[in-house]
Design a protein around this motif. Structure first.
Motif, PDB file in Angstrom:
ATOM      1  N   VAL A 154       4.190  -3.162   0.802  1.00 13.00           N
ATOM      2  CA  VAL A 154       5.356  -2.513   1.408  1.00 13.00           C
ATOM      3  C   VAL A 154       5.209  -0.996   1.374  1.00 13.00           C
ATOM      4  O   VAL A 154       5.490  -0.289   2.349  1.00 13.00           O
ATOM      5  N   SER A 155       4.750  -0.482   0.232  1.00 15.57           N
ATOM      6  CA  SER A 155       4.631   0.973   0.111  1.00 15.57           C
ATOM      7  C   SER A 155       3.603   1.540   1.072  1.00 15.57           C
ATOM      8  O   SER A 155       3.703   2.684   1.514  1.00 15.57           O
ATOM      9  N   ALA A 156       2.618   0.734   1.403  1.00 14.25           N
ATOM     10  CA  ALA A 156       1.589   1.207   2.330  1.00 14.25           C
ATOM     11  C   ALA A 156       2.056   1.138   3.776  1.00 14.25           C
ATOM     12  O   ALA A 156       1.548   1.865   4.637  1.00 14.25           O
ATOM     13  N   ASP A 157       3.020   0.302   4.056  1.00 14.61           N
ATOM     14  CA  ASP A 157       3.446   0.107   5.443  1.00 14.61           C
ATOM     15  C   ASP A 157       4.475   1.148   5.893  1.00 14.61           C
ATOM     16  O   ASP A 157       4.704   1.294   7.093  1.00 14.61           O
ATOM     17  N   TRP A 158       5.106   1.820   4.966  1.00  7.53           N
ATOM     18  CA  TRP A 158       6.192   2.735   5.333  1.00  7.53           C
ATOM     19  C   TRP A 158       5.825   4.183   4.975  1.00  7.53           C
ATOM     20  O   TRP A 158       5.180   4.450   3.961  1.00  7.53           O
ATOM     21  N   PRO A 159       6.289   5.142   5.760  1.00  4.16           N
ATOM     22  CA  PRO A 159       6.066   6.573   5.442  1.00  4.16           C
ATOM     23  C   PRO A 159       7.060   7.040   4.372  1.00  4.16           C
ATOM     24  O   PRO A 159       8.168   7.499   4.683  1.00  4.16           O
ATOM     25  N   LEU A 160       6.695   6.821   3.117  1.00  8.21           N
ATOM     26  CA  LEU A 160       7.589   7.111   2.002  1.00  8.21           C
ATOM     27  C   LEU A 160       7.141   8.373   1.267  1.00  8.21           C
ATOM     28  O   LEU A 160       5.956   8.756   1.289  1.00  8.21           O
ATOM     29  N   SER A 161       8.115   8.907   0.572  1.00  9.47           N
ATOM     30  CA  SER A 161       7.781  10.047  -0.290  1.00  9.47           C
ATOM     31  C   SER A 161       7.026   9.539  -1.506  1.00  9.47           C
ATOM     32  O   SER A 161       7.062   8.349  -1.836  1.00  9.47           O
ATOM     33  N   SER A 162       6.356  10.438  -2.184  1.00  3.23           N
ATOM     34  CA  SER A 162       5.567  10.053  -3.352  1.00  3.23           C
ATOM     35  C   SER A 162       6.445   9.457  -4.431  1.00  3.23           C
ATOM     36  O   SER A 162       6.088   8.470  -5.076  1.00  3.23           O
ATOM     37  N   ALA A 163       7.634  10.000  -4.588  1.00  2.00           N
ATOM     38  CA  ALA A 163       8.540   9.494  -5.637  1.00  2.00           C
ATOM     39  C   ALA A 163       9.012   8.083  -5.306  1.00  2.00           C
ATOM     40  O   ALA A 163       9.058   7.188  -6.173  1.00  2.00           O
ATOM     41  N   MET A 164       9.331   7.877  -4.029  1.00  2.00           N
ATOM     42  CA  MET A 164       9.798   6.545  -3.637  1.00  2.00           C
ATOM     43  C   MET A 164       8.657   5.520  -3.765  1.00  2.00           C
ATOM     44  O   MET A 164       8.872   4.381  -4.182  1.00  2.00           O
ATOM     45  N   ARG A 165       7.467   5.962  -3.386  1.00  2.00           N
ATOM     46  CA  ARG A 165       6.339   5.025  -3.468  1.00  2.00           C
ATOM     47  C   ARG A 165       6.076   4.640  -4.917  1.00  2.00           C
ATOM     48  O   ARG A 165       5.817   3.488  -5.241  1.00  2.00           O
ATOM     49  N   GLN A 166       6.167   5.603  -5.824  1.00  2.00           N
ATOM     50  CA  GLN A 166       5.945   5.312  -7.235  1.00  2.00           C
ATOM     51  C   GLN A 166       7.034   4.391  -7.782  1.00  2.00           C
ATOM     52  O   GLN A 166       6.764   3.508  -8.600  1.00  2.00           O
ATOM     53  N   THR A 167       8.244   4.591  -7.302  1.00  2.00           N
ATOM     54  CA  THR A 167       9.348   3.721  -7.750  1.00  2.00           C
ATOM     55  C   THR A 167       9.111   2.277  -7.311  1.00  2.00           C
ATOM     56  O   THR A 167       9.302   1.328  -8.077  1.00  2.00           O
ATOM     57  N   ILE A 168       8.666   2.117  -6.054  1.00  2.00           N
ATOM     58  CA  ILE A 168       8.411   0.759  -5.534  1.00  2.00           C
ATOM     59  C   ILE A 168       7.267   0.104  -6.287  1.00  2.00           C
ATOM     60  O   ILE A 168       7.298  -1.096  -6.600  1.00  2.00           O
ATOM     61  N   LEU A 169       6.270   0.884  -6.603  1.00  2.00           N
ATOM     62  CA  LEU A 169       5.113   0.304  -7.287  1.00  2.00           C
ATOM     63  C   LEU A 169       5.438  -0.156  -8.691  1.00  2.00           C
ATOM     64  O   LEU A 169       4.679  -0.922  -9.295  1.00  2.00           O
ATOM     65  N   THR A 170       6.550   0.300  -9.236  1.00  2.00           N
ATOM     66  CA  THR A 170       6.947  -0.182 -10.566  1.00  2.00           C
ATOM     67  C   THR A 170       7.575  -1.563 -10.510  1.00  2.00           C
ATOM     68  O   THR A 170       7.772  -2.201 -11.555  1.00  2.00           O
ATOM     69  N   LEU A 171       7.877  -2.056  -9.270  1.00  2.00           N
ATOM     70  CA  LEU A 171       8.456  -3.402  -9.131  1.00  2.00           C
ATOM     71  C   LEU A 171       7.382  -4.447  -9.452  1.00  2.00           C
ATOM     72  O   LEU A 171       6.195  -4.231  -9.208  1.00  2.00           O
ATOM     73  N   PRO A 172       7.805  -5.627  -9.964  1.00  2.00           N
ATOM     74  CA  PRO A 172       6.819  -6.668 -10.310  1.00  2.00           C
ATOM     75  C   PRO A 172       6.154  -7.235  -9.055  1.00  2.00           C
ATOM     76  O   PRO A 172       6.769  -7.379  -8.004  1.00  2.00           O
ATOM     77  N   ASP A 173       4.901  -7.589  -9.187  1.00  2.00           N
ATOM     78  CA  ASP A 173       4.155  -8.204  -8.072  1.00  2.00           C
ATOM     79  C   ASP A 173       4.603  -9.659  -7.916  1.00  2.00           C
ATOM     80  O   ASP A 173       4.555 -10.429  -8.883  1.00  2.00           O
ATOM     81  N   PRO A 174       5.049 -10.100  -6.707  1.00  2.00           N
ATOM     82  CA  PRO A 174       5.544 -11.478  -6.521  1.00  2.00           C
ATOM     83  C   PRO A 174       4.490 -12.528  -6.868  1.00  2.00           C
ATOM     84  O   PRO A 174       4.816 -13.578  -7.433  1.00  2.00           O
ATOM     85  N   ASP A 175       3.238 -12.275  -6.533  1.00  2.00           N
ATOM     86  CA  ASP A 175       2.193 -13.254  -6.844  1.00  2.00           C
ATOM     87  C   ASP A 175       2.016 -13.385  -8.350  1.00  2.00           C
ATOM     88  O   ASP A 175       1.791 -14.486  -8.877  1.00  2.00           O
ATOM     89  N   ALA A 176       2.146 -12.247  -9.069  1.00  2.00           N
ATOM     90  CA  ALA A 176       2.038 -12.304 -10.527  1.00  2.00           C
ATOM     91  C   ALA A 176       3.232 -13.047 -11.120  1.00  2.00           C
ATOM     92  O   ALA A 176       3.088 -13.792 -12.098  1.00  2.00           O
ATOM     93  N   VAL A 177       4.409 -12.827 -10.498  1.00  2.00           N
ATOM     94  CA  VAL A 177       5.600 -13.549 -10.969  1.00  2.00           C
ATOM     95  C   VAL A 177       5.400 -15.046 -10.797  1.00  2.00           C
ATOM     96  O   VAL A 177       5.702 -15.848 -11.694  1.00  2.00           O
ATOM     97  N   LEU A 178       4.890 -15.455  -9.617  1.00  2.00           N
ATOM     98  CA  LEU A 178       4.652 -16.887  -9.371  1.00  2.00           C
ATOM     99  C   LEU A 178       3.568 -17.421 -10.302  1.00  2.00           C
ATOM    100  O   LEU A 178       3.692 -18.530 -10.839  1.00  2.00           O
ATOM    101  N   ALA A 179       2.500 -16.635 -10.522  1.00  2.00           N
ATOM    102  CA  ALA A 179       1.431 -17.079 -11.423  1.00  2.00           C
ATOM    103  C   ALA A 179       1.978 -17.293 -12.827  1.00  2.00           C
ATOM    104  O   ALA A 179       1.600 -18.254 -13.524  1.00  2.00           O
TER     105      ALA A 179
END
Length: 720
Positions: A129-154
């Protein structure tokens, strides 16, 4: 006499005839046997045709007797249309699937088998998601702190009891993971006997590594698209893998090992075992499914599991398959019942039937048994077609077919054995049909031979009647009006006395042959031949409304033939006289006369005797043909002249008689004289007959009567 002679010789030829019939039946049976051999070889050498028959038989058994649904701890969590409507389009975020897994585990599911291949990362992953949108560095870092869905499922899968699925593909793939189940072999390793499905299309490595087991979701779809079998063990390259259903059962039972049994001689698979659970399989490691009718009880909607409204008792201790029935997800399959069901149903059906011991089996020896059955049934039906009457043969065919079908149903219902009666039945019926066809042709040829042979002794219409109505051969009769033609050749006795036998037979045979041919031309029935005398009847055995007209026409043609034949014989030095013919019509009894040793189709009654008497009076009248009034009045186009009212010897009543004349004959002068005689004017009648007497024997006869003092047209005959 000729017919009676033929009947008397019947016993002498009976043994030879029976031998000929036996040989004909043997020839028919031999041709039927050859057809049976070809049909059996075709059954063995054309597997495509055999397979189609097998499918037809097995589908029919399933449709007639679907497997009764017995609740066992197997459920399907269904990603259905309602679930998509409530939770959004597919694919769902992996954290939703993780919640689904956690809720199922919390409900007490013994195993959770995912009929879903998650081969690509979640499209909602933070990095994506962070790669698909033109986000600010702060917003991108905030999104990257979210858990990875595949890791959650694993992580959810790693909690235990989860089985992931993979699909077989011949496309190149990465490194293949070994099966998590361990295979123990009883007998040779069956790897070489299994078809290689290529590579596996798997879920993400993190998901698969976290799972307690992995299983193939392969199906064996037949040419018509119907799923009749499900593989429980498959080969990918040089590795064996369990199916999703088998792996789910293994995880649910907590077993590590799957025992694989193979035949020592061939290496072909025969059985799989999970602890005490014994599962028979075919040589390809597949099981035949015996489907139930669609069962709503088997399904739990996915949305109910996610929102917690599902009944935990429906999931506790169950093997749970997670799959999709939503049409847009394209995981729909066709069953032998004609139902379109989600593919996950096949896994659930296999798991249910394996636990119930309700999987139909088709042992390797079944095809050989069916081949032997085809030979046995074919021989029985060949014998029926060759040696039985058509009705008995048809009943035997029906009995054999019923026995084969009944045996098939019994094996299926009581022993869960799949037997196909159709190849055996087809081969047997082909053999029976060929044999029956040959016997029919033989019977037709025999009938033609009989018709041709007996037509030399009796009339063709009688032969046809007897062949078409054999019951009329029984001794008995019926009353019917018929017409009769009686002939006698004058001068025959003298010919017999003066001629050598060879000459006599030559002359007589030519005469009789001509007379009989004429009778048959007019479809008369030959009653008898006595010496030179021929007796013909009409309207028996086949009714002929115009029998009187036929008799008169026959008499005229016989007279014309006889006149020409007599002239021809005299030219050769054989003295023959005229042929005298009597024709009469009346009620008689017709039918077979005789007993068990001999019978003769005859007409009995005064009408026959009267025809014979009319024949004899010709020698007194000077005529060739004398026709009774009872015959003439039934001929609308009768052309002739009256002879008189004849009182035949032994009779008290007079018979009006006529002399038929060829078309175009002029009888006006005779008719005028006859009218005067009938009116009682004897003198005028004598004067009218006198000019005719020199050239007309009948006119001379009446003139002689009148000169002798007789009058009128009544003629009393003191002699026959």
């Amino acid at each position: 006499m000729v017919l009676q002679w033929g009947i008397k010789r019947h016993d002498n030829h009976q043994t030879a005839a029976m031998t000929g019939k036996a040989k004909a039946k043997m020839r028919a049976a031999a041709l039927g046997g050859a057809a049976l051999v070809l049909a059996v070889f075709a059954m063995l050498l054309v597997p495509q045709a055999r397979t189609r028959l097998d499918h037809l038989a097995f589908d029919t058994l399933q449709n007639l007797w679907p497997r009764p649904y017995v609740p066992v701890p197997v459920r399907i969590v269904d990603i259905d249309e309602d679930s998509l409507a409530k939770l959004g389009q597919w694919p769902w975020p992996r954290h939703s699937l993780a919640a689904l897994v956690e809720n199922l585990r919390a409900a007490g599911a013994a195993a959770i088998a995912l009929d879903i291949i998650l081969a690509e990362p979640d499209r909602t992953a933070p990095t994506r998601v962070s790669a698909d949108w033109p986000l600010s560095s702060a917003m991108r870092q905030t999104i990257l702190t979210l858990p990875d869905p595949d890791a959650v499922l694993a992580a959810a899968i790693a909690g235990g009891s989860v089985v992931t699925g993979f699909a077989a593909s011949h496309q190149p793939a990465g490194e293949q993971s070994p099966a998590k189940a361990r295979f123990i072999f009883s007998g040779p390793n069956p790897l070489a006997a299994l078809p290689d499905l290529g590579q596996g299309v798997r879920s993400l490595p993190a998901l698969e590594q976290a799972a307690a087991g992995t299983g193939a979701v392969a199906f064996t779809a037949d040419g018509d698209g119907i799923i009749r079998r499900v593989p429980l063990i498959v080969r990918l390259g040089d590795q064996l893998h369990p199916s999703l259903a088998l792996e789910a059962l293994r995880v649910a039972t907590g077993k590590r090992n799957i025992l694989v049994k193979a035949a020592a001689e061939t290496g072909a698979l025969t059985q799989l075992a999970l602890g005490p659970l014994q599962i028979p399989v075919d040589a390809q490691g597949s099981v035949h499914l015996h489907y139930t009718k669609p069962q709503a009880e088997r399904f739990v909607p996915a949305w109910k599991v996610l929102d917690g409204s599902a009944d935990a008792r429906a999931l506790d201790g169950h093997v749970v398959f997670v799959g999709a029935s939503a049409k847009g997800l394209l995981d729909l399959r066709l069953t032998p019942h004609g139902d379109i069901v989600p593919g996950v149903v096949m896994h659930a059906e296999a798991a249910e039937a394996a636990q119930l011991g309700a999987l139909p089996q088709r042992p390797d020896w079944m095809e050989g048994a069916e081949t032997l059955l085809a030979v046995a049934a074919g021989l029985i039906l060949i014998a029926a077609a060759a040696w039985m009457a058509p009705l008995a043969g048809a009943l035997t065919t029906l009995a054999v077919a019923t026995l084969l079908l009944g045996l098939t149903a019994l094996l299926f219902l009581d022993m869960r054995l799949l037997a196909d009666p159709l190849p055996a039945l087809a081969a047997a019926i082909i053999a029976h049909g060929i044999t029956a066809l040959v016997r029919h042709r033989q019977d037709q040829a025999e009938r033609a031979f009989i018709r041709g042979a007996f037509a030399r002794y009796i009339s063709p219409n009688l032969v046809r009647h007897l062949l078409d109505n054999p019951q009329s051969l029984a001794v008995g009769g019926e009353r019917r009006e018929c017409s009769f033609v009686m002939t006698d050749l004058a001068g025959f006795t003298t010919l017999v006395e003066k001629s050598d036998p060879a000459t006599l037979l030559h002359v007589l045979n030519g005469y009789i042959d001509g007379m009989v041919r004429i009778a048959f031309t007019h479809q008369g029935t030959l009653d008898r031949i006595v010496g030179d005398a021929v007796a013909v009847m009409f309207s028996a055995p086949v009714m002929q409304p115009d029998h009187a007209a036929r008799a008169v026409a026959c008499a005229l043609e016989m007279d014309a033939f006889s006149r020409a034949y007599v002239i021809r014989m005299r030219e050769q030095g054989h003295a023959l006289g005229i042929t005298r013919i009597g024709v009469n019509t009346g009620m008689v009894t017709i039918g077979n006369v005789g007993g068990g040793s001999i019978s003769d189709y005859r007409a009995l009654g005064d009408a026959v005797n009267a025809a014979a008497r009319l024949e004899t009076v010709n020698r007194h009248l000077g005529t060739h043909i004398c026709v009774a009034g009872s015959t003439a009045e039934r001929c609308p186009d009768f052309h002739g002249r009256p002879v008189g009212e004849l009182v035949l010897k032994g009779k008290s009543e007079a018979t009006l008689a006529f002399e038929p004349l060829p078309a175009g004959s002029d009888a006006q002068a005779y008719l005028a004289a006859y009218a005067l005689m009938a009116a009682g004017d004897t003198a005028a009648a004598a004067d009218a007959f006198a000019p005719l007497a020199d050239s007309d024997p009948l006119a001379a006869f009446h003139l002689k009567r009148l000169h002798a003092g007789e009058s009128g047209v009544r003629v009393v005959l003191a002699e026959k």
